[in-house]
Design a protein around this motif. Structure first.
Motif, PDB file in Angstrom:
ATOM      1  N   LEU A 191      -9.625 -20.928  -0.646  1.00  0.00           N
ATOM      2  CA  LEU A 191      -9.427 -19.533  -0.267  1.00  0.00           C
ATOM      3  C   LEU A 191      -8.369 -19.418   0.818  1.00  0.00           C
ATOM      4  CD1 LEU A 191     -13.146 -18.341   0.068  1.00  0.00           C
ATOM      5  CD2 LEU A 191     -11.761 -18.592  -2.004  1.00  0.00           C
ATOM      6  N   ALA A 238      -7.838 -17.643   3.495  1.00  0.00           N
ATOM      7  CA  ALA A 238      -8.767 -16.774   4.210  1.00  0.00           C
ATOM      8  C   ALA A 238      -8.089 -15.562   4.827  1.00  0.00           C
ATOM      9  CB  ALA A 238      -9.507 -17.576   5.286  1.00  0.00           C
ATOM     10  N   TYR A 255      -9.054 -11.667   4.301  1.00  0.00           N
ATOM     11  CA  TYR A 255      -9.626 -10.750   5.295  1.00  0.00           C
ATOM     12  C   TYR A 255      -8.660  -9.641   5.696  1.00  0.00           C
ATOM     13  CZ  TYR A 255      -7.951 -13.934   9.168  1.00  0.00           C
ATOM     14  OH  TYR A 255      -7.234 -14.721  10.025  1.00  0.00           O
ATOM     15  N   PHE A 267     -14.686  -9.433   3.231  1.00  0.00           N
ATOM     16  CA  PHE A 267     -14.453 -10.860   3.000  1.00  0.00           C
ATOM     17  C   PHE A 267     -15.678 -11.505   2.354  1.00  0.00           C
ATOM     18  CE2 PHE A 267     -14.589 -15.320   4.173  1.00  0.00           C
ATOM     19  CZ  PHE A 267     -13.284 -15.752   3.957  1.00  0.00           C
ATOM     20  N   VAL A 301     -16.111 -13.362  -1.322  1.00  0.00           N
ATOM     21  CA  VAL A 301     -16.643 -14.705  -1.533  1.00  0.00           C
ATOM     22  C   VAL A 301     -17.782 -14.678  -2.545  1.00  0.00           C
ATOM     23  CG1 VAL A 301     -17.880 -16.628  -0.440  1.00  0.00           C
ATOM     24  CG2 VAL A 301     -15.917 -15.578   0.719  1.00  0.00           C
ATOM     25  N   ALA A 357     -12.672 -22.441   2.774  1.00  0.00           N
ATOM     26  CA  ALA A 357     -11.926 -21.321   3.355  1.00  0.00           C
ATOM     27  C   ALA A 357     -10.836 -21.922   4.238  1.00  0.00           C
ATOM     28  CB  ALA A 357     -12.854 -20.434   4.180  1.00  0.00           C
ATOM     29  N   CYS A 358      -9.583 -21.720   3.854  1.00  0.00           N
ATOM     30  CA  CYS A 358      -8.460 -22.348   4.542  1.00  0.00           C
ATOM     31  C   CYS A 358      -7.911 -21.389   5.589  1.00  0.00           C
ATOM     32  CB  CYS A 358      -7.389 -22.741   3.537  1.00  0.00           C
ATOM     33  SG  CYS A 358      -8.012 -23.906   2.294  1.00  0.00           S
ATOM     34  N   TRP A 359      -7.763 -21.876   6.803  1.00  0.00           N
ATOM     35  CA  TRP A 359      -7.526 -21.048   7.978  1.00  0.00           C
ATOM     36  C   TRP A 359      -6.096 -21.188   8.481  1.00  0.00           C
ATOM     37  CZ3 TRP A 359     -11.604 -18.217   7.905  1.00  0.00           C
ATOM     38  CH2 TRP A 359     -11.926 -17.358   8.964  1.00  0.00           C
ATOM     39  N   LEU A 366     -19.496 -18.059   8.099  1.00  0.00           N
ATOM     40  CA  LEU A 366     -19.228 -19.168   7.187  1.00  0.00           C
ATOM     41  C   LEU A 366     -19.933 -20.436   7.667  1.00  0.00           C
ATOM     42  CD1 LEU A 366     -15.427 -18.649   6.410  1.00  0.00           C
ATOM     43  CD2 LEU A 366     -17.349 -18.234   4.867  1.00  0.00           C
ATOM     44  N   ARG A 423     -14.829 -24.613   6.195  1.00  0.00           N
ATOM     45  CA  ARG A 423     -13.677 -23.881   6.722  1.00  0.00           C
ATOM     46  C   ARG A 423     -12.807 -24.866   7.477  1.00  0.00           C
ATOM     47  NH1 ARG A 423     -12.013 -21.415  11.502  1.00  0.00           N
ATOM     48  NH2 ARG A 423     -13.876 -22.178  12.595  1.00  0.00           N
TER      49      ARG A 423
END
Length: 326
Positions: free
Chosen positions: A25, A27, A31, A56, A60, A74-76, A120, A127
């Motif tokens: 994702l 992220a 969001y 968000f 998911v 979830a990639c930040w 999360l 994440r």
């Protein structure tokens, strides 16, 4: 986008029979879209907006229920404007820098991002970010690792066209493009790229993006070379290196106007690939990414639900997690 949406129904594409599905994702993309797509009238009991959090989590829940992944991350964005990209091209995202030097984003969104991270964690959903790199690089690195390990299909969920460069049918990597919303995601594979942009694969899209540019990211592109002309050059000469070599060869068939513009943009074309192309070997921490079947920390999750008024959205996520591998 202009192309007709391709429904992303599980099992309908024939991709990945007998292979694990990993959802990566983007992220921030999700969001931000939730913040702008869900009314700010959705608030916590104390009146604080939680529209991005709710949107968000609902995204998911839908993605897990629809695609039934075995793994999810979830990639930040740890660095939305990395120094190495700015050094290569100072205009990169320069117009998005706020008064304090950070990203200029809505005031009501910022406080919601840590809440998303906390929820999360309580759910047990992986994440991860990486200092000095964007979420795009995190996604590219995790996708590359998954492909190298084998027996996995990777779906990248994003509203950012930059990640089209990861599309690779043979490797089992595609993009679920949510530009029209998560429920209307378009499945971006090589056939989609060919039909929409006239390029053969993800690498071709990256070359097209360099030539075309992207004002939203501060990438000027080559003056006078639009999307169609860029695709035509790439079709004829193979890739960006081939286009540049043809432009530098007086005897080639590159039209005089395009030749002149390409040569005049040589400095930009030297720098831009390092900005446009994602990093596939970033030092991203290894995190357990198995999809949880139930909340990892029910007590913390309940406190977050009560504090922020998230009961319905969290319940939807828990229901999706519980049935994902049922």
């Amino acid at each position: 986008m202009d192309a007709a949406p391709s429904p992303a129904a599980p099992g309908a594409d024939g991709l990945g029979a007998g292979r694990e599905r990993l959802l990566l994702l983007d992220a921030a993309s999700l969001y931000y879209r939730a913040f702008h797509g869900v009314p700010q009238s959705l608030t916590a009991p104390d009146g604080t907006p939680v529209n991005a959090v709710r949107g968000f989590l609902d995204a998911v829940a839908f993605l897990v229920a629809e695609h039934r992944p075995v793994r999810l991350v979830a990639c930040w964005d740890e660095d939305w404007r990395p120094a190495f990209r700015v050094a290569a091209l100072p205009s990169y995202k320069a117009h998005r820098v706020g008064p304090g030097g950070g990203e200029d984003s809505p005031a009501a969104l910022g406080p919601q991002v840590p809440v998303i991270a906390e929820v999360l964690a309580a759910l047990g959903v992986a994440r991860v970010g990486c200092a000095g790199f964007e979420a795009d690089d995190v996604i590219a690195t995790l996708a590359a690792r998954a492909v190298a390990a084998g027996d996995v299909v990777v779906d990248v969920v994003t509203g950012d066209r930059d990640l089209f460069q990861l599309v690779d049918d043979a490797a089992g990597v595609r993009v679920l493009y949510v530009g029209k919303g998560v429920r209307r995601a378009e499945v971006v594979d090589q056939a989609w790229l060919a039909a929409r942009y006239g390029v053969r694969d993800g690498a071709g899209y990256a070359d097209l993006a360099v030539l075309r540019g992207d004002p939203s990211d501060g990438l000027p592109g080559v003056a006078g070379i639009g999307e169609k002309s860029a695709a035509g050059l790439l079709e004829r000469y193979g890739d960006l290196a081939g286009v540049r070599a043809a432009a530098a060869e007086p005897a080639s068939a590159v039209p005089a106007g395009q030749r002149r513009r390409l040569l005049e943009a040589s400095g930009y074309l030297d720098a831009a690939p390092a900005v446009v192309r994602v990093v596939r070997e970033a030092p991203v921490p290894v995190v357990p990414d198995a999809l949880p079947r139930a909340a990892a920390d029910p007590g913390s999750l309940e406190r977050l639900v009560q504090r922020w008024g998230l009961a319905s959205s969290v319940e939807r996520v828990l229901t999706a997690l519980g049935s994902a591998r049922g």
